[in-house]
Design a protein around this motif. Sequence first.
Motif, PDB file in Angstrom:
ATOM      1  N   ALA A 176      18.150  -2.028  12.194  1.00 36.05           N
ATOM      2  CA  ALA A 176      18.713  -2.300  10.872  1.00 36.05           C
ATOM      3  C   ALA A 176      17.636  -2.518   9.816  1.00 36.05           C
ATOM      4  CB  ALA A 176      19.619  -3.525  10.932  1.00 36.05           C
ATOM      5  N   LEU A 177      16.374  -2.619  10.226  1.00 35.34           N
ATOM      6  CA  LEU A 177      15.302  -2.948   9.286  1.00 35.34           C
ATOM      7  C   LEU A 177      14.833  -1.700   8.542  1.00 35.34           C
ATOM      8  CD1 LEU A 177      13.290  -5.340  11.608  1.00 35.34           C
ATOM      9  CD2 LEU A 177      14.768  -5.992   9.689  1.00 35.34           C
ATOM     10  N   PRO A 178      14.524  -1.816   7.266  1.00 34.86           N
ATOM     11  CA  PRO A 178      14.061  -0.663   6.489  1.00 34.86           C
ATOM     12  C   PRO A 178      12.728  -0.127   7.006  1.00 34.86           C
ATOM     13  CG  PRO A 178      14.734  -2.474   5.044  1.00 34.86           C
ATOM     14  CD  PRO A 178      14.694  -3.018   6.429  1.00 34.86           C
ATOM     15  N   GLY A 179      12.622   1.189   7.059  1.00 37.32           N
ATOM     16  CA  GLY A 179      11.384   1.818   7.503  1.00 37.32           C
ATOM     17  C   GLY A 179      11.604   2.704   8.709  1.00 37.32           C
ATOM     18  N   SER A 180      10.553   2.874   9.495  1.00 39.63           N
ATOM     19  CA  SER A 180      10.565   3.745  10.672  1.00 39.63           C
ATOM     20  C   SER A 180      10.556   2.900  11.937  1.00 39.63           C
ATOM     21  CB  SER A 180       9.336   4.664  10.634  1.00 39.63           C
ATOM     22  OG  SER A 180       9.262   5.471  11.783  1.00 39.63           O
ATOM     23  N   ALA A 181      11.126   3.432  13.019  1.00 45.07           N
ATOM     24  CA  ALA A 181      11.192   2.684  14.278  1.00 45.07           C
ATOM     25  C   ALA A 181      10.718   3.565  15.434  1.00 45.07           C
ATOM     26  CB  ALA A 181      12.617   2.207  14.537  1.00 45.07           C
ATOM     27  N   TYR A 182      10.137   2.916  16.428  1.00 50.03           N
ATOM     28  CA  TYR A 182       9.675   3.584  17.640  1.00 50.03           C
ATOM     29  C   TYR A 182      10.433   3.050  18.844  1.00 50.03           C
ATOM     30  CZ  TYR A 182       5.761   5.945  15.402  1.00 50.03           C
ATOM     31  OH  TYR A 182       5.003   6.778  14.615  1.00 50.03           O
ATOM     32  N   MET A 183      10.809   3.965  19.720  1.00 50.34           N
ATOM     33  CA  MET A 183      11.452   3.624  20.984  1.00 50.34           C
ATOM     34  C   MET A 183      10.588   4.114  22.134  1.00 50.34           C
ATOM     35  SD  MET A 183      15.361   4.834  20.183  1.00 50.34           S
ATOM     36  CE  MET A 183      15.608   5.007  21.968  1.00 50.34           C
ATOM     37  N   TYR A 184      10.714   3.455  23.276  1.00 51.90           N
ATOM     38  CA  TYR A 184       9.976   3.847  24.477  1.00 51.90           C
ATOM     39  C   TYR A 184      10.956   4.353  25.520  1.00 51.90           C
ATOM     40  CZ  TYR A 184       6.963   3.409  28.610  1.00 51.90           C
ATOM     41  OH  TYR A 184       6.246   3.651  29.768  1.00 51.90           O
ATOM     42  N   GLN A 185      10.593   5.442  26.162  1.00 50.04           N
ATOM     43  CA  GLN A 185      11.497   6.086  27.111  1.00 50.04           C
ATOM     44  C   GLN A 185      12.092   5.087  28.095  1.00 50.04           C
ATOM     45  OE1 GLN A 185       8.762   8.911  29.008  1.00 50.04           O
ATOM     46  NE2 GLN A 185       8.691   7.593  30.798  1.00 50.04           N
ATOM     47  N   GLY A 186      13.394   5.207  28.315  1.00 49.48           N
ATOM     48  CA  GLY A 186      14.099   4.352  29.263  1.00 49.48           C
ATOM     49  C   GLY A 186      14.699   3.111  28.650  1.00 49.48           C
ATOM     50  N   GLU A 187      14.262   2.731  27.445  1.00 52.10           N
ATOM     51  CA  GLU A 187      14.870   1.530  26.873  1.00 52.10           C
ATOM     52  C   GLU A 187      16.329   1.781  26.512  1.00 52.10           C
ATOM     53  OE1 GLU A 187      14.197   0.476  22.467  1.00 52.10           O
ATOM     54  OE2 GLU A 187      12.217   1.124  23.120  1.00 52.10           O
ATOM     55  N   VAL A 213       0.822  -1.213   0.000  1.00 47.78           N
ATOM     56  CA  VAL A 213       0.000   0.000   0.000  1.00 47.78           C
ATOM     57  C   VAL A 213       0.857   1.265   0.000  1.00 47.78           C
ATOM     58  CG1 VAL A 213      -2.032  -1.078   1.041  1.00 47.78           C
ATOM     59  CG2 VAL A 213      -0.237  -0.145   2.526  1.00 47.78           C
ATOM     60  N   GLY A 214       2.149   1.103  -0.252  1.00 42.19           N
ATOM     61  CA  GLY A 214       3.028   2.259  -0.357  1.00 42.19           C
ATOM     62  C   GLY A 214       3.389   2.905   0.962  1.00 42.19           C
ATOM     63  N   ALA A 215       3.241   2.177   2.063  1.00 44.77           N
ATOM     64  CA  ALA A 215       3.560   2.721   3.390  1.00 44.77           C
ATOM     65  C   ALA A 215       4.883   2.134   3.873  1.00 44.77           C
ATOM     66  CB  ALA A 215       2.455   2.388   4.386  1.00 44.77           C
ATOM     67  N   PRO A 216       5.570   2.840   4.773  1.00 40.60           N
ATOM     68  CA  PRO A 216       6.793   2.257   5.346  1.00 40.60           C
ATOM     69  C   PRO A 216       6.439   1.197   6.373  1.00 40.60           C
ATOM     70  CG  PRO A 216       6.306   4.338   6.406  1.00 40.60           C
ATOM     71  CD  PRO A 216       5.281   4.176   5.314  1.00 40.60           C
ATOM     72  N   ALA A 217       7.264   0.165   6.458  1.00 39.12           N
ATOM     73  CA  ALA A 217       7.151  -0.740   7.597  1.00 39.12           C
ATOM     74  C   ALA A 217       7.547   0.026   8.859  1.00 39.12           C
ATOM     75  CB  ALA A 217       8.047  -1.952   7.401  1.00 39.12           C
ATOM     76  N   THR A 218       6.909  -0.280   9.953  1.00 37.50           N
ATOM     77  CA  THR A 218       7.304   0.305  11.232  1.00 37.50           C
ATOM     78  C   THR A 218       7.684  -0.824  12.176  1.00 37.50           C
ATOM     79  OG1 THR A 218       5.029   0.279  12.076  1.00 37.50           O
ATOM     80  CG2 THR A 218       5.767   2.283  10.984  1.00 37.50           C
ATOM     81  N   TRP A 219       8.577  -0.507  13.094  1.00 43.27           N
ATOM     82  CA  TRP A 219       9.116  -1.520  14.000  1.00 43.27           C
ATOM     83  C   TRP A 219       9.087  -0.969  15.416  1.00 43.27           C
ATOM     84  CZ3 TRP A 219       9.418  -5.456  10.792  1.00 43.27           C
ATOM     85  CH2 TRP A 219       9.721  -5.211   9.448  1.00 43.27           C
ATOM     86  N   VAL A 220       8.685  -1.784  16.362  1.00 40.54           N
ATOM     87  CA  VAL A 220       8.582  -1.338  17.748  1.00 40.54           C
ATOM     88  C   VAL A 220       8.745  -2.543  18.657  1.00 40.54           C
ATOM     89  CG1 VAL A 220       6.043  -1.545  17.723  1.00 40.54           C
ATOM     90  CG2 VAL A 220       7.147  -0.058  19.412  1.00 40.54           C
ATOM     91  N   LEU A 221       9.379  -2.340  19.803  1.00 43.05           N
ATOM     92  CA  LEU A 221       9.601  -3.416  20.763  1.00 43.05           C
ATOM     93  C   LEU A 221       8.973  -3.148  22.125  1.00 43.05           C
ATOM     94  CD1 LEU A 221      13.332  -4.217  19.911  1.00 43.05           C
ATOM     95  CD2 LEU A 221      11.379  -5.763  19.586  1.00 43.05           C
ATOM     96  N   SER A 222       8.817  -1.883  22.487  1.00 51.31           N
ATOM     97  CA  SER A 222       8.263  -1.548  23.801  1.00 51.31           C
ATOM     98  C   SER A 222       7.396  -0.311  23.698  1.00 51.31           C
ATOM     99  CB  SER A 222       9.384  -1.287  24.823  1.00 51.31           C
ATOM    100  OG  SER A 222      10.012  -2.475  25.241  1.00 51.31           O
TER     101      SER A 222
END
Length: 546
Positions: A380-391, A322-331
């Motif tokens: 390292a993964l293509p796209g955007s990433a989210y981090m959570y404070q303190g990680e 759908v033409g969107a970036p993959a996003t990645w998040v762990l916490s």
Amino acid sequence: MESAATRTEWWRTAVIYQIYPRSFADASGDGIGDLAGITSRLDDLAALGVDAIWLSPFYTSPQRDAGYDVADFTDVDPLFGTLEDFDTMLERAHDLGLKVIVDIVPNHTSSEHAWFQAALASQPGSPERARYIFRDGRGPDGDEPPNNWESVFGGPAWTRLTRPDGTPEQWYLHLFDSSQPDLDWTNEEVRVEFDRILRFWMDRGADGFRVDVAHGLAKAPDLPDFVITEDIDSMGAAQMGHPAWAQEGVHEIWRRWRAVVDKYDDRILTAEAWVEPLADMAAWVRPDEMHQAFNFPYLMTGWDARALRDVIDASLDAFASVGAPATWVLSNHDVVRHPSRLALTAPNPQGQGIGVDTPGLGDASTGLRRGRAATQLMLALPGSAYMYQGEELGLPEVLDIPADARQDPTWHRTQGERYGRDGCRVPIPWNADAPAFGFSPTGASWLPQPAVWADLARDQQEGAHGSTLEFYRSALRLRREHGLATAQLSWLDVPEHGLAFQVGDVTVMTNLGDAPLDLPGGDVLLASGEVDGALPPDTTVWLTRS
């Protein structure tokens, strides 16, 4: 010079740092973080190397669900400061090159919102009640709820009103706490009001919105019963056809929001949508809807090479379709922090939280190794990433919060059967020797901080070789320098307990097993742990060609 035609939109590659305001930094000394505290620490985030910040709710609220029960969507709760404090914070963030995303909560309001108070004072069938989902009860006296839906926080999803004279009345729907009545999004007045709210914050300079419960809002029209036949994750019934989640009607709402947002330059909508499979989640980020959606299937994948490869492939395929970036998040603020989660030897009880007596708790050293390795893999993964404070400090989940200190509605609505989310929300440590570890000048803290926070405080890790803070800084810098977010990923052959791929000029390898892995040739750019000739278990490495 990069032309408009070739420029990559910032949100397609951004690393976005989530701030949970009440637990980030407290300038007032009352033990609850605030906007002035955030402003005072923005330089630290810029130095970390993130591109944007996302703030969980800071609106006027009785705080029965830590601000996700909003009483006024266009003002700041005095706990957090004032609108002027918001403006100051936003201006400083922009000066530092940081975008600012605010949280918006459209599924429900607080029961103290003026609209709901007006509904309580009105009669069944009134325009005031039509903004929410009121229904008559079932049974001869209407004393049974309109359907059998359960609240995400435990217990029934319906509460019955009682008139001042004690006469029982209609029921109202709340998919979360009883203090969070659901809005009726078939009502045009509701839609117009949120158009106004979006414009209010964008006019002040906000760069976008993280949309809470973006797979909610639309409910099946007849509100049918739903029988859950197996355990499911928190807010994860969408894939099972629950009539309260992932209904087709939500997409009309998001197309309307996108039209509002697109009248402003460079603003975004990010969906919190607990939807599986990933092919279905992609519907939330079609070109005329949201820009991004949190990748919860990736977040919920355990420490398993095959499962991770499968979810990475599915993510890249689904979002690209759908033409969107993959996003990645762990916490984030709703899940067990990933160093603790990835060390579990029993299934992760998503939505329930963990505590000292949770089965399968792993040891802290394993958790930190896996947490760092997982982060380096993710970045390292293509796209955007989210981090959570303190990680970036390697913070684990806090397990031993006393019962009388817990505040999550999940804990209280289940009479302590579920720990809830307090363990990932404990205020973070900045200075080892300061009151409240630098969180608050008075030493006050709305949730108790463990003594080990002193060793993990930011000032103890700053400039310290091998510290988690310096590891995150290096990973974010190298991610940017090597263009990993825009590169193509190609898998490499590796034994089954490992993952390896090429992304741009970087070779990435993660060992998820118990035995070392042979390393390919190349120079080590960064490793999540010590690497000496072979890749140890629970470690990720980035290599470049010699």
